[in-house]
Design an enzyme around this catalytic site. Structure first.
Site, short mmCIF file in Angstrom:
data_model
loop_
_atom_site.label_atom_id
_atom_site.label_comp_id
_atom_site.label_asym_id
_atom_site.label_seq_id
_atom_site.Cartn_x
_atom_site.Cartn_y
_atom_site.Cartn_z
N CYS A 123 3.32 -5.03 8.13
CA CYS A 123 2.97 -4.81 6.71
C CYS A 123 2.56 -6.17 6.17
O CYS A 123 3.32 -6.83 5.46
CB CYS A 123 4.18 -4.29 5.95
N ALA A 124 1.36 -6.61 6.49
CA ALA A 124 1.09 -8.05 6.42
C ALA A 124 0.41 -8.55 5.15
O ALA A 124 0.50 -9.74 4.85
CB ALA A 124 0.26 -8.47 7.62
N PRO A 126 -0.57 -9.57 1.31
CA PRO A 126 -1.76 -10.42 1.46
C PRO A 126 -1.64 -11.49 2.54
O PRO A 126 -2.63 -12.15 2.84
CB PRO A 126 -1.91 -11.07 0.08
N GLY A 127 -0.46 -11.72 3.12
CA GLY A 127 -0.47 -12.54 4.33
C GLY A 127 0.36 -13.81 4.31
O GLY A 127 0.26 -14.61 5.25
N GLY A 128 1.19 -14.00 3.29
CA GLY A 128 1.99 -15.24 3.23
C GLY A 128 2.83 -15.42 4.48
O GLY A 128 2.90 -16.52 5.06
N LYS A 129 3.45 -14.32 4.92
CA LYS A 129 4.35 -14.45 6.08
C LYS A 129 3.53 -14.51 7.37
O LYS A 129 3.87 -15.25 8.29
CB LYS A 129 5.34 -13.29 6.09
N ARG A 152 -6.38 -4.24 0.61
CA ARG A 152 -5.44 -5.35 0.82
C ARG A 152 -5.71 -6.07 2.16
O ARG A 152 -5.45 -7.27 2.29
CB ARG A 152 -3.98 -4.84 0.77
N ASP A 192 7.92 -6.45 6.72
CA ASP A 192 8.19 -6.83 5.33
C ASP A 192 7.83 -5.57 4.54
O ASP A 192 6.70 -5.41 4.07
CB ASP A 192 7.30 -8.02 4.95
N CYS A 245 12.04 -6.66 -0.92
CA CYS A 245 12.34 -7.41 -2.14
C CYS A 245 13.00 -6.47 -3.14
O CYS A 245 12.62 -6.39 -4.29
CB CYS A 245 11.07 -8.06 -2.71
N1 SAM Z 1 4.21 -9.32 4.14
C1 SAM Z 1 3.30 -9.41 3.03
C2 SAM Z 1 3.12 -10.87 2.65
O1 SAM Z 1 3.91 -11.70 3.06
O2 SAM Z 1 2.15 -11.20 1.97
C3 SAM Z 1 3.72 -8.53 1.88
C4 SAM Z 1 3.87 -7.10 2.28
S1 SAM Z 1 4.22 -5.98 0.99
C5 SAM Z 1 5.88 -6.29 0.63
C6 SAM Z 1 4.30 -4.46 1.81
C7 SAM Z 1 2.98 -3.99 2.40
O3 SAM Z 1 3.22 -2.74 3.08
C8 SAM Z 1 1.88 -3.71 1.37
O4 SAM Z 1 0.77 -4.51 1.65
C9 SAM Z 1 1.56 -2.23 1.55
O5 SAM Z 1 0.19 -1.93 1.43
C10 SAM Z 1 2.06 -1.96 2.96
N2 SAM Z 1 2.41 -0.53 3.19
C11 SAM Z 1 2.53 0.48 2.29
N3 SAM Z 1 2.81 1.63 2.92
C12 SAM Z 1 2.86 1.36 4.24
C13 SAM Z 1 3.08 2.15 5.41
N4 SAM Z 1 3.32 3.46 5.33
N5 SAM Z 1 3.03 1.53 6.60
C14 SAM Z 1 2.77 0.21 6.69
N6 SAM Z 1 2.56 -0.58 5.62
C15 SAM Z 1 2.60 -0.01 4.42
#
Ligand code: SAM
Length: 481
Positions: A123-124, A126-129, A152, A192, A245
């Protein structure tokens, strides 16, 4: 601020059952101004430079204030007006820093990627991690960064390019499809997870409205399904870091205890005490906004069985070498000529330790078999070098991709092909806006041809010198407006 009633009821119940966690100041913490942080890329900077760089990033900088749980992570000054300008900072465009909420820096530090590992960030965006993981891999192994949401995934791609990570694949997939294609393939997986976002209430007021509409009940089944897909993708002995979070136990501790019950081969890897982190008795970790200086976060580190070596993972990488077509050979030669014009011998050898590959009509540096990802929606694979084009007079010319510039360090570039623009040099902003800039004798550039333009020591993009002018090659889509 007005918090959702359901959330207050849930938090009251949590604190009444967990007397070991002080509740005093919890609700008040939502009215405090959230802190801002940045993570400085350790691939592009040395720790000894961090103080000077932070002075450029944060106009109100007073002293180095490191985030206790993240190498290269720093708190910024508490003036949100100033810190909001970070998106226009040339060092941001050069991938020298990534603005990141301090608590969000924990999961990738816990994952602790090592060079050579094969890692999936499910779940990457916008990509900080993902950018931090790529940095830890130091160009060896593979980062597969996935984002299910197409819009995204574009931001993810841009951030990975900016960070200069060369050994990555970006997917736009449902986790189940990745599990179907790559079972048992990964050494480590970061989840994440999408969550009810309670920890974001004070930073993003719209998070409350979204919580009222969706809340934990909607998201819990999604998180379970992502964890199950990750289990399929992970090799025996591999590791998962799961983070959210939110404070909601169903999405955090209870999610993990139920996963461990249904997947008995897994156990929690305990972590030593880190200042600012609340370590729970079960080995899970939380960051509380009223006890520490970050937003609310939950994180746990799991291992599948015992560590048992990784030959099986690596065997998937073997590339088949095919004889080259004449057009492919011409593309590779042009790419080689372009790179040797601007890079030192060592710089050239360092960048091209990975073989050239013809892929989707362009020249790429790819260190793995792209067929591994066949059938999946791939947004990017390896490092795009550029492509050869025919001019109107029928001559083949090479059009380089800006991602190469971002994957370089100043030391890899010939000194007379590198134009270092100081942070107070007006040409820096003009370059980022796509304007033509002037070159003078003091710049140390000799002759015409391609140069790398840098914000100080950090490469940003290319330009073409013709006499005293530099034609701007910074991509249109990335320019400052
Ligand atoms: N790890 C990211 C970062 O460090 O920038 C932030 C991730 S954010 C908390 C969670 C992400 O999960 C979102 O980008 C969202 O689009 C994605 N997401 C939503 N539903 C999902 C699913 N069913 N499977 C996988 N990813 C999903």
């Amino acid at each position: 601020m007005k918090l959702p009633e359901k959330f207050i009821a849930e938090a009251d119940s949590f604190f009444s059952r967990h007397k070991e966690v002080p509740s005093e100041g919890f609700y008040e913490s939502f009215d405090k101004v959230p802190l801002h942080g940045v993570r400085l890329s350790r691939a592009k900077t040395c720790v000894s430079e961090h103080e000077e760089l932070l002075k450029v990033i944060d106009p109100s900088f007073e002293r180095l204030d490191p985030v206790e749980w993240c190498d290269g992570g720093y708190y910024l000054s508490e003036d949100p007006e100033d810190t909001r300008k970070t998106g226009r900072n040339p060092l941001y465009h050069a991938g020298v820093f990534y603005p990141q909420e301090p608590s969000a820096m924990l999961p990738a530090q816990v994952l602790s990627a090592k060079p050579g590992e094969v890692i999936l960030d499910l779940c990457a965006a916008p990509g900080g991690k993902a950018c931090r993981i790529g940095e830890d891999l130091k160009g060896e192994g593979l980062l597969v960064a996935n984002e299910i949401n197409y819009e995204r995934s574009k931001a993810l791609l841009r951030n990975i390019e900016r960070s200069g990570i060369t050994n990555s694949v970006i997917l736009n997939e449902n986790p189940d499809n990745i599990a179907g294609r790559l079972p048992g393939f990964f050494d480590k997986i970061l989840i994440d997870a999408p969550c009810s976002g309670e920890g974001m209430f004070r930073r993003d007021r719209s998070a409350c409205a979204s919580y009222e509409k969706y809340g934990p009940d909607t998201i819990v089944p999604v998180q379970k399904s992502i964890l199950n897909a990750a289990d399929t993708c992970l090799r025996d002995g591999g590791e998962i870091v799961y983070s959210t979070c939110t404070f909601c136990e169903e999405e955090d501790e209870l999610m993990i205890s139920s996963f461990l019950e249904s997947h008995p081969s897994y156990h929690i890897i305990p972590h030593p005490e880190i200042k600012g982190i609340t370590h729970n008795a079960d080995g899970t970790m939380r960051i509380w906004p009223h006890l520490n200086r970050g937003d609310g976060h939950f994180c746990v580190h799991l291992r599948k069985g015992e560590e048992c070596g990784r030959e099986k993972v690596l065997s998937g990488f073997v590339r088949s070498s095919k004889p080259l077509k004449a057009s492919e050979r011409r593309g590779f030669d042009l790419a080689r000529d372009f790179l040797s014009e601007i890079l030192t011998d060592e710089g050239f050898a360092k960048l091209t330790k990975v073989p050239f590959t013809n892929h989707a009509g362009g020249v790429f540096l790819i260190d793995f078999d792209e067929n591994l990802f066949k059938g999946l929606k791939v947004c990017k694979t390896g490092l795009y070098i550029g492509d050869s084009r025919l001019t109107s007079s029928g001559k083949s010319v090479f059009a380089p991709s800006n991602s190469i510039a971002l994957a370089l360090t100043r030391e890899m570039v010939k000194p007379d092909r590198y134009l270092a623009l100081g942070f107070n040099d007006p040409r820096l902003e003009r370059y980022l806006k796509g304007e033509t800039i002037q070159v003078t004798e003091e710049d140390g550039i000799t002759g015409n041809g391609t140069v790398v333009i840098g914000a100080g020591n950090a490469p940003l993009g290319f330009g073409k010198v013709g006499g005293t002018q530099i034609k701007n090659m910074y991509p249109k889509a990335w320019r400052l407006i």
